[in-house]
Write a protein that holds these residues in place. Structure first.
Motif, PDB file in Angstrom:
ATOM      1  N   PRO A   1      85.577  73.918  -6.966  1.00 25.37           N
ATOM      2  CA  PRO A   1      85.001  72.969  -7.941  1.00 25.37           C
ATOM      3  C   PRO A   1      85.549  73.139  -9.370  1.00 25.37           C
ATOM      4  CG  PRO A   1      83.263  74.137  -6.748  1.00 25.37           C
ATOM      5  CD  PRO A   1      84.545  74.810  -6.409  1.00 25.37           C
ATOM      6  N   ASP A   2      85.993  74.359  -9.748  1.00 27.43           N
ATOM      7  CA  ASP A   2      86.515  74.497 -11.118  1.00 27.43           C
ATOM      8  C   ASP A   2      87.983  74.115 -11.156  1.00 27.43           C
ATOM      9  OD1 ASP A   2      84.153  75.351 -12.244  1.00 27.43           O
ATOM     10  OD2 ASP A   2      84.487  77.415 -11.592  1.00 27.43           O
ATOM     11  N   PHE A   3      88.447  73.725 -12.340  1.00 28.94           N
ATOM     12  CA  PHE A   3      89.869  73.412 -12.492  1.00 28.94           C
ATOM     13  C   PHE A   3      90.603  74.691 -12.885  1.00 28.94           C
ATOM     14  CE2 PHE A   3      87.857  69.268 -13.511  1.00 28.94           C
ATOM     15  CZ  PHE A   3      88.558  68.442 -12.642  1.00 28.94           C
ATOM     16  N   ASN A   4      90.741  75.615 -11.966  1.00 31.70           N
ATOM     17  CA  ASN A   4      91.358  76.898 -12.312  1.00 31.70           C
ATOM     18  C   ASN A   4      92.817  76.765 -12.691  1.00 31.70           C
ATOM     19  OD1 ASN A   4      89.046  78.301 -12.047  1.00 31.70           O
ATOM     20  ND2 ASN A   4      89.470  79.113 -10.021  1.00 31.70           N
ATOM     21  N   ARG A   5      93.511  75.863 -12.013  1.00 33.92           N
ATOM     22  CA  ARG A   5      94.936  75.698 -12.321  1.00 33.92           C
ATOM     23  C   ARG A   5      95.101  75.288 -13.783  1.00 33.92           C
ATOM     24  NH1 ARG A   5      99.184  70.987 -11.463  1.00 33.92           N
ATOM     25  NH2 ARG A   5      97.370  69.713 -11.883  1.00 33.92           N
ATOM     26  N   ILE A   6      94.294  74.352 -14.218  1.00 30.35           N
ATOM     27  CA  ILE A   6      94.412  73.869 -15.594  1.00 30.35           C
ATOM     28  C   ILE A   6      94.024  74.974 -16.569  1.00 30.35           C
ATOM     29  CG2 ILE A   6      93.540  72.176 -17.273  1.00 30.35           C
ATOM     30  CD1 ILE A   6      93.212  70.200 -14.965  1.00 30.35           C
ATOM     31  N   LYS A   7      92.847  75.550 -16.274  1.00 35.85           N
ATOM     32  CA  LYS A   7      92.270  76.535 -17.205  1.00 35.85           C
ATOM     33  C   LYS A   7      93.092  77.819 -17.284  1.00 35.85           C
ATOM     34  CE  LYS A   7      88.318  77.945 -15.875  1.00 35.85           C
ATOM     35  NZ  LYS A   7      87.104  77.808 -15.096  1.00 35.85           N
ATOM     36  N   ASN A   8      93.434  78.349 -16.110  1.00 36.74           N
ATOM     37  CA  ASN A   8      94.018  79.702 -16.097  1.00 36.74           C
ATOM     38  C   ASN A   8      95.535  79.717 -16.028  1.00 36.74           C
ATOM     39  OD1 ASN A   8      91.360  80.479 -15.977  1.00 36.74           O
ATOM     40  ND2 ASN A   8      91.377  80.704 -13.754  1.00 36.74           N
ATOM     41  N   HIS A   9      96.130  78.595 -15.760  1.00 33.76           N
ATOM     42  CA  HIS A   9      97.587  78.618 -15.611  1.00 33.76           C
ATOM     43  C   HIS A   9      98.263  77.673 -16.606  1.00 33.76           C
ATOM     44  CE1 HIS A   9     101.283  79.567 -13.587  1.00 33.76           C
ATOM     45  NE2 HIS A   9     101.530  78.315 -13.285  1.00 33.76           N
ATOM     46  N   ILE A  10      97.904  76.393 -16.541  1.00 32.56           N
ATOM     47  CA  ILE A  10      98.645  75.413 -17.351  1.00 32.56           C
ATOM     48  C   ILE A  10      98.410  75.615 -18.852  1.00 32.56           C
ATOM     49  CG2 ILE A  10      98.926  72.943 -17.857  1.00 32.56           C
ATOM     50  CD1 ILE A  10      98.425  72.404 -14.901  1.00 32.56           C
ATOM     51  N   LEU A  11      97.158  75.732 -19.247  1.00 31.14           N
ATOM     52  CA  LEU A  11      96.895  75.846 -20.691  1.00 31.14           C
ATOM     53  C   LEU A  11      97.508  77.118 -21.299  1.00 31.14           C
ATOM     54  CD1 LEU A  11      93.282  74.406 -21.169  1.00 31.14           C
ATOM     55  CD2 LEU A  11      95.481  73.233 -21.151  1.00 31.14           C
ATOM     56  N   PRO A  12      97.307  78.280 -20.654  1.00 27.27           N
ATOM     57  CA  PRO A  12      97.961  79.466 -21.236  1.00 27.27           C
ATOM     58  C   PRO A  12      99.479  79.317 -21.293  1.00 27.27           C
ATOM     59  CG  PRO A  12      96.360  80.131 -19.574  1.00 27.27           C
ATOM     60  CD  PRO A  12      96.428  78.643 -19.545  1.00 27.27           C
ATOM     61  N   LEU A  13     100.083  78.732 -20.256  1.00 26.79           N
ATOM     62  CA  LEU A  13     101.540  78.566 -20.282  1.00 26.79           C
ATOM     63  C   LEU A  13     101.961  77.657 -21.429  1.00 26.79           C
ATOM     64  CD1 LEU A  13     102.686  78.116 -16.545  1.00 26.79           C
ATOM     65  CD2 LEU A  13     102.909  80.127 -17.999  1.00 26.79           C
TER      66      LEU A  13
END
Ligand code: SF4
Ligand code: SF4
Lengths: 445, 380
Positions: B298-310
């Protein structure tokens, strides 16, 4: 015309009861809070008997039937599509999902009779199951949209994509995977609702669901009779109760009543359509805004006796040792504990026929071949449904499989929920040409 | 010399079928095609099998219509087309690690219609956010290992598993090091070169690939490509190997400095953390890797933990979002992704991709986007 046999027909006695149940269902969800109740949202395949343990005043709205209701009212559907596209979603995606999101974006809620009311009711929690790529993600967006409206809606999703028990039972670890998720889900529900969970209600709901889904299969099996007591279009209004509330006692009781009536129709030779002489089935959801295509078919003496979708979305089936497809045998007794209930509902649900093709196209072809044989079907209409990646999955393989089995197939392209992708006149003229190639002439205008 | 290394990556991609055939001849080993990056290559390497990714070409897709309805993405249809055209006849087996429904059809059509000695499906959990995902996948990997053993006729020992893990981990680590050079104000490689590096690692023997990466890492510090003034872009989407598009955009005085693709960071960003139960360690790696959106809820982990930090670490100014036509998992995330990137000051531009892209139209749109990013648009 004179040589075509005319069967007696009569309306279903339980028709109004089905309508009333559906109407009440949508209203119950809408007014749940005013009555002190709880409402949850999720898909038609979510384990709906699990939230039932939270109390008798727990109401849900399942996404696919809601999306279909929107589709049926084309004007509202068009507004929903515009709203989702304007918000940036591609129009190629699941059309039920787009209808549902559109309704939230517009903040309008449609009732079963097409009445549109202001304010899309925000659920207290989301309870979903995931097998199609769009299931979990559909509600992830619902959660995201609700948050924009200032309400944080907790979401729980149960992953069921562990395969289909086609030739051998599913491995224990796969069953456990689902059971554990449900077990955790109960604790999660207690936390997010602040309510104490009642295992007795759970056991009742699981049993109701098993009753409903078994009885619906028995009703579908009665359609093997000639003339068919029900046609596909009528079945849509009846199976939908299973998609909305398969776990509710009123659903199980309604199906038992319906079964008795259909048995009586078979005994008395009452037909769904008067000039049945060519039987077809379809495979998946129809373009909901164009159900009149079934009336056009009747003019040729063609009756659709159902579909893998109407039989298998909710109905539970099994293959008997003699190779015939039959309603699934119920477990010997009602579950008594939470553990028993969870395991029972998982072991029951993993056999859902509409889940087979997610993994094995051969299984869907086999089921359709069985229906063709046992239900005395002359041809299969395959809906290449652009609106549903889940149920159109492997459809091309199914076409090949059916053709290899020597079954006439009519493929047509459309969209269950977005009328921009269904060419009614074009499909109709190809369909009538197909019927004519099968030696049928129009009986009446 | 550096140019030669990048040329080698490119050549490996262009002659990937010839490479695999030659590898087979040279080693006598089996080659196994895989569709998605959720296939645990560690186990195949442990068994001495060469895993190669099955991807199509950017050409009109022909021959797939009888098997896959055209409303599924070009990635799955063109992968199947590659097999139908007989370009992958050297494959001894195919395997898929469950990802999206689209790919499932390519796998099944291949299994049913193309001559293949061995086909295997791994039920990688669909929802990696459940705490039970690692357990499920560990069990699945045990089944996969057993099936590979039966197929190759050889037991896979713990030592061999360690070797498989080490080969993959090393390759990942080296590529991550190369990516460090993209963080620089004047990056040492273009987005196209980075893409060719990662893509070629999916086609060739990773030990050979890693050797080349080591040489590359020695040479990179002194390389200058003088792109410091180019607009820094991120590219985000599903599988993307459209090298022509990458080149065309980078010819417009923009440079891709980072990506979120399964032919990019998602493929190699995390490693297997060794533990006694090797299969569990491998399972944990695939469950916790930067997820494909098809598994991320349910969470957008890809966005939160990967895309934004990159996006922040690589100081990107704008992001191009590749929406492969009909791709549901990625398409669903477009609005939340745009909003999230916007919240950290990164403008986005979505483009709908097919096997072939209309560069003429795209060019105008990308140019307009670059103008907007450079502030030029405000002048008019
Ligand atoms: S694509 Fe089909 S199966 Fe998937 S969520 Fe939509 S309606 Fe359901
Ligand atoms: S993730 Fe999207 S683009 Fe990739 S194979 Fe699946 S549907 Fe196609």
């Amino acid at each position: 015309m004179s040589e075509v046999k005319e069967y007696p027909t009569e309306p279903l006695k339980v028709w109004n009861e089905a309508k009333a149940l559906r109407k009440k269902y949508y209203e119950d969800f809408l007014y749940a809070h005013e009555r002190g109740g709880i409402r949850w949202a999720g898909g038609a395949w979510s384990f709906s008997s699990i939230p039932a343990g939270l109390g008798e005043d727990v109401y849900c709205i399942t996404g696919e039937p809601y999306g279909a209701t929107v589709a049926f009212f084309k004007e509202f559907a068009a507004q929903c599509h515009d709203a989702t596209e304007a918000a940036g979603w591609p129009r190629t995606q699941c059309s039920y999902m787009r209808n549902y999101w559109g309704s939230i974006l517009l903040d309008k809620y449609i009732l079963a009779d097409g009445t549109v009311v202001d304010g899309f009711p925000i659920p207290d929690f989301i309870w979903q199951a995931h097998i199609c790529c769009s299931h979990g993600k559909w509600y992830q967006i619902v959660k995201w949209l609700d948050e924009k409206k200032g309400k944080k809606v907790p979401m729980y999703c149960v992953d069921v994509s562990v395969g289909y028990p086609a030739e051998k039972p599913l491995e224990e670890y796969k069953i456990n995977y689902i059971v554990r998720q449900l077990d955790d889900g109960i604790k999660w529900m207690e936390k997010v609702t602040g309510r104490e969970y009642n295992d007795k209600l759970l056991c009742e709901a699981v049993w109701n669901e098993i009753r409903s889904t078994r009885t619906w299969a028995e009703i579908c099996a009665l359609n093997q009779a000639v003339p068919a007591p029900l046609d596909e279009k009528t079945m849509y209004s009846l199976y939908v109760l299973g998609t909305l509330m398969k776990h509710r006692p009123e659903c199980a009781s309604f199906y038992e009543k319906l079964k008795a009536e259909v048995e009586d129709r078979v005994r008395r030779g009452i037909a769904a359509t008067p000039y049945e002489r060519f039987r077809v089935i379809t495979d998946t959801q129809p373009p909901w805004g164009f159900l009149k295509i079934f009336r056009e078919m009747e003019k040729y003496g063609v009756v659709s006796v159902g579909s893998l979708y109407t039989y298998g979305l909710i109905g539970m089936w099994e293959y008997r040792p003699d190779g015939t497809l039959a309603p699934r045998t119920m477990p010997p007794k009602k579950p008594q504990t939470r553990e028993e209930a969870l395991r029972m509902i998982v072991e029951w649900t993993i056999y859902r026929p509409e889940w087979a093709h997610f993994y094995l196209p051969e299984m869907k072809t086999k089921m359709m071949e069985s229906i063709v044989k046992q239900w005395k079907v002359n041809a299969v209409l395959l809906h290449y449904n652009r609106g549903c990646e889940g149920l159109s999955l492997h459809i091309a393989e199914n076409r090949l499989g059916l053709l290899n089995a020597g079954i006439p197939v009519f493929p047509f392209e459309g969209n269950m929920g977005d009328e921009r992708e269904f060419d009614f006149p074009g499909t109709l003229s190809r369909l009538t040409a197909f019927f004519e190639s099968m030696g049928l002439k129009k009986i009446k205008e | 010399m550096v140019e030669e290394i990048f040329q080698q990556f490119k050549d490996w991609i262009d002659s990937r079928h010839e490479y695999a055939k030659a590898w087979k001849e040279r080693t006598g080993g089996k080659v196994c095609g895989y569709f998605c990056t959720y296939v645990p290559e560690e186990i195949l390497y442990a068994a001495g099998v060469l895993p190669v990714r099955i991807l199509g070409k950017h050409e009109p897709i022909v021959g797939t219509e009888p098997y896959i309805f055209a409303m599924y993405c070009h990635v799955c249809r063109s992968a199947l087309a590659e097999g139908i055209k007989g370009r992958c006849n050297y494959l001894d087996g195919i395997v898929e690690g469950q990802s999206c429904l689209h790919m499932r059809q390519a796998f099944n059509a291949w299994r049913l219609h193309l001559p293949t000695e061995w086909a295997y499906w791994i039920y990688v959990p669909h929802m990696v956010q459940t705490p039970h995902a690692v357990d499920l996948l560990t069990n699945e990997l045990a089944g996969f290992k057993k099936a590979v053993e039966e197929w190759t006729g050889k037991k896979i020992t713990d030592e061999e598993l360690d070797r498989g893990i080490q080969i993959l981990n090393k390759n990942r680590e080296l590529m991550r090091k190369v990516y460090e050079y993209r963080k620089l104000d004047d990056p040492k490689l273009t987005g196209l070169e980075a893409m060719e590096m990662v893509l070629s690692s999916q086609y060739v023997d990773k030990e050979e690939h890693s050797k080349l990466l080591e040489t590359l890492l020695e040479k990179l510090p002194s390389r200058q490509i003088n792109r410091g003034s180019s607009i820094r872009l991120m590219i985000v989407g599903s599988e993307n190997d459209d090298r022509v598009f990458m080149k065309n955009v980078e010819d417009l005085d923009a440079i891709f400095v980072i990506d979120d693709h399964c032919t990019g960071t998602r493929y190699f960003w995390n490693s297997v953390i060794p533990e006694k139960d090797r299969l569990r360690a491998i399972a944990a790696r695939y469950v916790t890797r930067p997820p494909c959106p098809s598994k991320d809820f349910p969470d957008f982990n890809r966005i939160k933990n990967h895309i934004l930090p990159l996006a922040q670490e690589y100081k990107v100014k704008g992001a191009i979002l590749v929406q492969n036509k009909f791709c549901d998992p990625h398409g669903i995330e477009i609005p939340p992704l745009r909003e999230a990137l916007k919240s950290i000051g990164v403008d986005t531009y979505p483009l709908e991709f097919d096997a072939l892209v209309p560069w003429g139209q795209f060019r105008t749109r990308v140019e307009a986007f670059l103008e907007q990013l450079s502030g030029m648009a405000d002048l008019f």
